[in-house]
Design a protein around this motif. Structure first.
Motif, PDB file in Angstrom:
ATOM      1  N   ASP A 165      12.976 -25.729  17.841  1.00  0.00           N
ATOM      2  CA  ASP A 165      12.547 -24.391  17.489  1.00  0.00           C
ATOM      3  C   ASP A 165      11.134 -24.355  16.893  1.00  0.00           C
ATOM      4  OD1 ASP A 165      13.345 -21.552  17.244  1.00  0.00           O
ATOM      5  OD2 ASP A 165      12.972 -21.960  15.128  1.00  0.00           O
ATOM      6  N   ALA A 166      10.801 -25.344  16.079  1.00  0.00           N
ATOM      7  CA  ALA A 166       9.477 -25.365  15.441  1.00  0.00           C
ATOM      8  C   ALA A 166       8.363 -25.392  16.483  1.00  0.00           C
ATOM      9  CB  ALA A 166       9.364 -26.578  14.524  1.00  0.00           C
ATOM     10  N   TYR A 167       8.647 -26.003  17.633  1.00  0.00           N
ATOM     11  CA  TYR A 167       7.652 -26.040  18.700  1.00  0.00           C
ATOM     12  C   TYR A 167       7.313 -24.625  19.161  1.00  0.00           C
ATOM     13  CZ  TYR A 167       5.919 -26.478  23.480  1.00  0.00           C
ATOM     14  OH  TYR A 167       5.182 -26.344  24.636  1.00  0.00           O
ATOM     15  N   TYR A 168       8.360 -23.770  19.260  1.00  0.00           N
ATOM     16  CA  TYR A 168       8.106 -22.410  19.748  1.00  0.00           C
ATOM     17  C   TYR A 168       7.392 -21.555  18.696  1.00  0.00           C
ATOM     18  CZ  TYR A 168      11.062 -23.773  23.620  1.00  0.00           C
ATOM     19  OH  TYR A 168      11.553 -24.423  24.711  1.00  0.00           O
ATOM     20  N   VAL A 169       7.607 -21.844  17.420  1.00  0.00           N
ATOM     21  CA  VAL A 169       6.850 -21.126  16.382  1.00  0.00           C
ATOM     22  C   VAL A 169       5.368 -21.465  16.516  1.00  0.00           C
ATOM     23  CG1 VAL A 169       6.539 -20.764  13.908  1.00  0.00           C
ATOM     24  CG2 VAL A 169       8.831 -21.122  14.816  1.00  0.00           C
ATOM     25  N   ARG A 170       5.084 -22.752  16.691  1.00  0.00           N
ATOM     26  CA  ARG A 170       3.674 -23.154  16.871  1.00  0.00           C
ATOM     27  C   ARG A 170       3.098 -22.515  18.118  1.00  0.00           C
ATOM     28  NH1 ARG A 170       5.388 -28.235  15.540  1.00  0.00           N
ATOM     29  NH2 ARG A 170       5.348 -28.934  17.711  1.00  0.00           N
ATOM     30  N   THR A 171       3.866 -22.566  19.231  1.00  0.00           N
ATOM     31  CA  THR A 171       3.391 -21.956  20.476  1.00  0.00           C
ATOM     32  C   THR A 171       3.062 -20.479  20.259  1.00  0.00           C
ATOM     33  OG1 THR A 171       4.879 -23.421  21.652  1.00  0.00           O
ATOM     34  CG2 THR A 171       3.950 -21.589  22.909  1.00  0.00           C
ATOM     35  N   ALA A 172       3.970 -19.778  19.565  1.00  0.00           N
ATOM     36  CA  ALA A 172       3.769 -18.344  19.362  1.00  0.00           C
ATOM     37  C   ALA A 172       2.478 -18.082  18.598  1.00  0.00           C
ATOM     38  CB  ALA A 172       4.957 -17.753  18.607  1.00  0.00           C
ATOM     39  N   ARG A 173       2.162 -18.953  17.633  1.00  0.00           N
ATOM     40  CA  ARG A 173       0.925 -18.750  16.862  1.00  0.00           C
ATOM     41  C   ARG A 173      -0.297 -18.956  17.761  1.00  0.00           C
ATOM     42  NH1 ARG A 173       3.611 -20.749  11.469  1.00  0.00           N
ATOM     43  NH2 ARG A 173       3.598 -18.736  10.427  1.00  0.00           N
ATOM     44  N   VAL A 174      -0.235 -20.002  18.589  1.00  0.00           N
ATOM     45  CA  VAL A 174      -1.352 -20.246  19.507  1.00  0.00           C
ATOM     46  C   VAL A 174      -1.485 -19.068  20.478  1.00  0.00           C
ATOM     47  CG1 VAL A 174      -2.214 -21.738  21.344  1.00  0.00           C
ATOM     48  CG2 VAL A 174      -1.129 -22.735  19.314  1.00  0.00           C
ATOM     49  N   VAL A 175      -0.329 -18.601  20.991  1.00  0.00           N
ATOM     50  CA  VAL A 175      -0.335 -17.494  21.947  1.00  0.00           C
ATOM     51  C   VAL A 175      -0.932 -16.236  21.307  1.00  0.00           C
ATOM     52  CG1 VAL A 175       1.184 -15.906  23.200  1.00  0.00           C
ATOM     53  CG2 VAL A 175       1.550 -18.354  23.359  1.00  0.00           C
ATOM     54  N   THR A 176      -0.643 -16.030  20.014  1.00  0.00           N
ATOM     55  CA  THR A 176      -1.213 -14.878  19.305  1.00  0.00           C
ATOM     56  C   THR A 176      -2.738 -14.958  19.303  1.00  0.00           C
ATOM     57  OG1 THR A 176       0.720 -14.865  17.876  1.00  0.00           O
ATOM     58  CG2 THR A 176      -1.183 -13.597  17.139  1.00  0.00           C
ATOM     59  N   VAL A 177      -3.247 -16.149  18.959  1.00  0.00           N
ATOM     60  CA  VAL A 177      -4.706 -16.318  18.922  1.00  0.00           C
ATOM     61  C   VAL A 177      -5.291 -16.063  20.309  1.00  0.00           C
ATOM     62  CG1 VAL A 177      -6.565 -17.960  18.529  1.00  0.00           C
ATOM     63  CG2 VAL A 177      -4.588 -17.937  16.993  1.00  0.00           C
ATOM     64  N   VAL A 178      -4.667 -16.668  21.319  1.00  0.00           N
ATOM     65  CA  VAL A 178      -5.177 -16.501  22.681  1.00  0.00           C
ATOM     66  C   VAL A 178      -5.109 -15.028  23.096  1.00  0.00           C
ATOM     67  CG1 VAL A 178      -4.768 -17.071  25.109  1.00  0.00           C
ATOM     68  CG2 VAL A 178      -4.613 -18.851  23.364  1.00  0.00           C
ATOM     69  N   GLY A 179      -3.987 -14.362  22.768  1.00  0.00           N
ATOM     70  CA  GLY A 179      -3.824 -12.956  23.121  1.00  0.00           C
ATOM     71  C   GLY A 179      -4.905 -12.081  22.507  1.00  0.00           C
ATOM     72  N   VAL A 180      -5.189 -12.298  21.216  1.00  0.00           N
ATOM     73  CA  VAL A 180      -6.230 -11.498  20.561  1.00  0.00           C
ATOM     74  C   VAL A 180      -7.585 -11.790  21.192  1.00  0.00           C
ATOM     75  CG1 VAL A 180      -7.456 -11.078  18.398  1.00  0.00           C
ATOM     76  CG2 VAL A 180      -4.976 -11.288  18.390  1.00  0.00           C
ATOM     77  N   LEU A 181      -7.846 -13.062  21.492  1.00  0.00           N
ATOM     78  CA  LEU A 181      -9.141 -13.397  22.098  1.00  0.00           C
ATOM     79  C   LEU A 181      -9.291 -12.728  23.470  1.00  0.00           C
ATOM     80  CD1 LEU A 181      -9.591 -17.150  21.099  1.00  0.00           C
ATOM     81  CD2 LEU A 181     -10.644 -15.123  20.076  1.00  0.00           C
ATOM     82  N   ILE A 182      -8.209 -12.729  24.268  1.00  0.00           N
ATOM     83  CA  ILE A 182      -8.282 -12.042  25.559  1.00  0.00           C
ATOM     84  C   ILE A 182      -8.518 -10.547  25.335  1.00  0.00           C
ATOM     85  CG2 ILE A 182      -7.046 -11.426  27.681  1.00  0.00           C
ATOM     86  CD1 ILE A 182      -5.508 -14.031  27.439  1.00  0.00           C
ATOM     87  N   GLY A 183      -7.817  -9.990  24.342  1.00  0.00           N
ATOM     88  CA  GLY A 183      -8.020  -8.576  24.016  1.00  0.00           C
ATOM     89  C   GLY A 183      -9.467  -8.300  23.646  1.00  0.00           C
ATOM     90  N   MET A 184     -10.056  -9.172  22.833  1.00  0.00           N
ATOM     91  CA  MET A 184     -11.456  -8.993  22.448  1.00  0.00           C
ATOM     92  C   MET A 184     -12.363  -9.098  23.671  1.00  0.00           C
ATOM     93  SD  MET A 184     -11.260 -11.099  18.840  1.00  0.00           S
ATOM     94  CE  MET A 184     -12.959 -11.171  18.376  1.00  0.00           C
ATOM     95  N   GLY A 185     -12.042 -10.055  24.543  1.00  0.00           N
ATOM     96  CA  GLY A 185     -12.823 -10.190  25.773  1.00  0.00           C
ATOM     97  C   GLY A 185     -12.734  -8.932  26.621  1.00  0.00           C
ATOM     98  N   THR A 186     -11.502  -8.393  26.736  1.00  0.00           N
ATOM     99  CA  THR A 186     -11.314  -7.156  27.488  1.00  0.00           C
ATOM    100  C   THR A 186     -12.171  -6.036  26.899  1.00  0.00           C
ATOM    101  OG1 THR A 186      -9.036  -7.845  27.752  1.00  0.00           O
ATOM    102  CG2 THR A 186      -9.564  -5.609  28.426  1.00  0.00           C
ATOM    103  N   ALA A 187     -12.194  -5.972  25.556  1.00  0.00           N
ATOM    104  CA  ALA A 187     -12.972  -4.922  24.896  1.00  0.00           C
ATOM    105  C   ALA A 187     -14.464  -5.078  25.200  1.00  0.00           C
ATOM    106  CB  ALA A 187     -12.721  -4.960  23.396  1.00  0.00           C
ATOM    107  N   PHE A 188     -14.936  -6.334  25.214  1.00  0.00           N
ATOM    108  CA  PHE A 188     -16.352  -6.550  25.525  1.00  0.00           C
ATOM    109  C   PHE A 188     -16.669  -6.155  26.962  1.00  0.00           C
ATOM    110  CE2 PHE A 188     -16.533  -9.492  21.817  1.00  0.00           C
ATOM    111  CZ  PHE A 188     -17.573  -8.849  21.177  1.00  0.00           C
ATOM    112  N   ILE A 189     -15.762  -6.531  27.890  1.00  0.00           N
ATOM    113  CA  ILE A 189     -15.974  -6.144  29.293  1.00  0.00           C
ATOM    114  C   ILE A 189     -15.986  -4.623  29.407  1.00  0.00           C
ATOM    115  CG2 ILE A 189     -14.977  -6.195  31.606  1.00  0.00           C
ATOM    116  CD1 ILE A 189     -13.824  -8.964  30.850  1.00  0.00           C
ATOM    117  N   ALA A 190     -15.039  -3.993  28.685  1.00  0.00           N
ATOM    118  CA  ALA A 190     -14.944  -2.538  28.764  1.00  0.00           C
ATOM    119  C   ALA A 190     -16.210  -1.863  28.261  1.00  0.00           C
ATOM    120  CB  ALA A 190     -13.745  -2.054  27.956  1.00  0.00           C
ATOM    121  N   SER A 191     -16.880  -2.490  27.288  1.00  0.00           N
ATOM    122  CA  SER A 191     -18.065  -1.831  26.760  1.00  0.00           C
ATOM    123  C   SER A 191     -19.187  -1.804  27.797  1.00  0.00           C
ATOM    124  CB  SER A 191     -18.524  -2.480  25.450  1.00  0.00           C
ATOM    125  OG  SER A 191     -18.762  -3.843  25.643  1.00  0.00           O
TER     126      SER A 191
END
Lengths: 117, 556
Positions: free
Chosen positions: B382-408
């Motif tokens: 289970d601890a592996y998936y908690v770590r994965t989720a944290r990494v996925v959160t960071v990646v998700g926000v970064l993609i979101g930020m990238g999307t926002a930059f493209i949108a601008s």
């Protein structure tokens, strides 16, 4: 994850659904949120008392321009007081009915004073 | 999208920035404090299924009360008038009540951790994977859309360069969700709910005084825009003309039934809040408690839109430099002194961040739980998936930020994306509703219903409507029609496919289909949940009646 090897009746898909439900139950038992997560009422109460004081003071020292802009309502004063009251209500509510952490399977009981603030 | 004029700059001062700074500090504090409560993946994804109903209920309504929703509904108020109440009273409340009274026992009782996981149990891997991928992609891109909307609003109101707003807001959301998971997202949403109300209520009061009270505003708008502008139903006969471009049938079926049920009952960013409740009773009450504030929100969102139209009659007219989305910023600029102005800026920023956080926290759950753990890396500790989720959160926000930059750089891409994603919920709802009520529905029908409904809505919108094959007067009207098309096509395809394919054996459907209860999954009712004010049926029907009563003053 640990106890999902016990075979169940039915086909593999039925066991998949049941196994996942078991897994969630097991995780629920080990979950720490109920025992350790602080009470949000403390945060709402604290923030609104601070905001209430600041905005009320802005209302007490409101300039004529401020009053004119807000159609002769001292909106800072009223909003500030309302926020202050809301903040106090949350803190009083927290005091009157504090969170009681449930007995946790993995941990010893949290000290009860923790919840009463 | 939102193109805000230079003239919208707010006269903020140090006092306002102090209030904003305090909020950012508190949000970060919530993240750090919630961190200690995350031990299992269930803590990270669903707050350990342990929160009380009033918290999940307020988070449920707040996750929907993002800033794009607030600015957009005020804009609709200024553009369409009192018709906008349909988005609340018929376009939200019945669906929320249906979720609480009818669907929640299946969601919560089957112990699924996400909406796609329910599809896995009911239909199987193909529809599970399809809906997980669609949801994950759309959630992260919508987070980016939200961030971009925030950036242009902050640029206009505060003069921050777009990239500063994207980086600052993105960073704070990233920090508190990575630390505390869903608990910090939910706590922040509850906080944001109160802050945004503390901004919108004074704004409405001062605004109403400015335009001569309700009667003064109503007389002025009726004089300028005709009688129908201040009514909910006048001019909605089939074939008659109204600003909304929709008739009562498309309002009731398209908005009130298909679109609204699709959004409120199957959008995981919403349903996730209810799944984090501490027991079945609290989970059922989550959308029901949320329905009451939802009924009253138009008073502080749509009414400011109407006030803005009285104060700035040029709003939305070509050449004025102001479009309808500026309704609330105009009122903030003209009516609020420093102090309350700071609260309003904080509330708006908080609402943008909460809207983004709702998408990110549902994205990390679906990606980790339904894609990564289900198909790519199975059976890890289970601890592996908690770590994965944290990494996925960071990646998700970064993609979101990238999307926002493209949108601008390509701002009209965003409008398409938003419309596109609005089509995914409806087919999902068809699959749910038929799968829940018709035991014979087959796994293949789930997959093909989902796919065909989605494609049908897109064909209707982008080809039939945009290319002018059929004539619908407005984008809103076209959305309603596309939703109905998606629903009908999805339902017909499911019916046909079901008749020619093999259903799941009945014993595998326990707890997933109406009229069945999964053995061993019932929970005894918690102490105190039998109090009359906690009865789901009473709360649900109370909300429906209140919404109906609210229509009365706008119907004659």
């Amino acid at each position: 994850m640990s106890d999902n090897s016990t075979p169940q009746h039915g086909t593999t898909e039925a066991t998949a659904a049941e196994r996942m439900a078991k897994e969630v139950e097991e995780l629920e038992r080990r979950s720490e949120t109920a025992a350790r997560l602080f009470d949000v009422r403390r945060i709402i109460g604290g923030l609104f008392v601070v905001y209430g004081v600041i905005v009320t003071l802005a209302g007490v020292f409101a300039s004529d321009a401020d009053l004119k802009k807000a159609q002769d309502i001292n909106i800072n004063l009223w909003t500030g007081l309302a926020m202050l009251v809301l903040g106090i209500v949350f803190l009083v509510w927290l005091r009157l009915s504090p969170t009681i952490p449930p007995p946790s399977a993995t941990d010893e009981e949290q000290p009860k004073e923790n919840g009463t603030g | 999208m939102l193109h805000l004029a230079e003239g919208l700059r707010l006269p903020t001062n140090a006092l306002d920035y102090t209030l904003l700074g305090i909020y950012f500090a508190v949000v970060l504090g919530i993240g750090f404090a919630a961190r200690t409560s995350v031990k299992t993946s269930l803590d990270f994804f669903l707050s350990g299924r342990s929160l009380p109903a009033w918290i999940t209920g307020l988070a449920f309504v707040a996750a929907n009360l993002g800033a794009t929703e607030i600015l957009g509904m005020a804009a609709n108020g200024a553009q369409y008038g009192a018709y906008t109440v349909h988005w609340y009273w018929i376009g939200a409340v019945p669906a929320m009540v249906f979720l609480g009274l009818v669907m929640m026992p299946f969601y919560y009782g089957s112990k699924v951790r996400s909406v796609p996981e329910f599809l896995l149990h009911r239909f199987g891997p193909s529809s599970h994977l399809l809906s997980s991928i669609i949801f994950a992609v759309s959630a992260v891109l919508i987070a980016g859309v939200n961030l971009y909307a925030l950036a242009i609003v902050l640029e206009a109101l505060l003069g921050w360069p777009e990239w500063v707003a994207i980086v600052v807001a993105g960073f704070f959301v990233l920090a508190y969700i990575t630390l505390g998971g869903l608990s910090s997202a939910i706590y922040t949403e509850v906080l944001q709910f109160f802050v945004i109300l503390a901004a919108l209520i004074p704004l409405t009061i001062v605004g109403l005084k400015r335009v001569g009270g309700w009667d003064g505003m109503s007389d002025k708008l009726t004089g300028d825009h005709g009688n129908a502008f201040m009514t909910a139903w006048e001019g909605t006969g089939i074939g008659s003309d109204n600003p909304l471009g929709a008739n009562w049938l498309t309002i009731v079926l398209g908005l009130g039934f298909v679109m609204s049920f699709g959004y409120w009952t199957t959008n995981f960013a919403e349903v996730q809040r209810a799944l984090s409740a501490k027991n079945l009773s609290a989970a059922r009450r989550t959308p029901l408690i949320a329905a009451f504030p939802k009924i009253l929100i138009p008073a502080v969102v749509v009414v400011p839109g109407l006030i803005a139209l009285v104060m700035e009659p040029a709003l939305g007219k070509p050449g004025s430099g102001l479009d309808y989305n500026h309704a609330i910023p105009v009122l903030m600029r003209d009516l609020l002194p420093n102090g309350v102005l700071g609260i309003a800026v904080t509330g708006l920023l908080a609402a943008f961040m909460a809207g983004m956080a709702a998408n990110i926290s549902s994205f990390n759950t679906v990606f980790t739980n339904d894609i990564w753990a289900a198909y790519l890396k199975k059976d890890k500790p289970d601890a592996y998936y908690v770590r994965t989720a944290r990494v996925v959160t960071v990646v998700g926000v970064l993609i979101g930020m990238g999307t926002a930059f493209i949108a601008s750089s390509f701002s009209n891409i965003m409008n398409y994306l938003q419309t596109l994603f609005s089509f995914f919920n409806v087919p999902l709802f068809v699959v749910f509703i038929i799968g829940m009520f018709w035991k014979r529905t087959t796994p293949a029908a789930g997959f093909w219903g989902l796919l065909s409904g989605t494609v049908a809505a897109m064909i209707n919108y982008f080809w039939f409507y945009k290319q002018g094959v059929i004539d619908i007067p407005s984008d809103q009207g076209a959305n309603f029609v596309s939703s109905i098309v998606a629903f009908v096509v999805g339902a017909v395809v499911m019916l046909v496919v079901t008749l020619v394919t093999r259903p799941k054996p009945a014993d595998q459907l326990a707890g997933l289909v109406y009229g069945t209860v999964s053995p061993g999954l019932e929970e005894p009712p918690a102490k105190g949940d039998d109090a009359w004010y906690r009865k789901p049926a009473l709360l649900g029907w109370g909300a429906i009646i209140l919404a109906a009563v609210c229509y009365i003053p706008f119907s004659f």
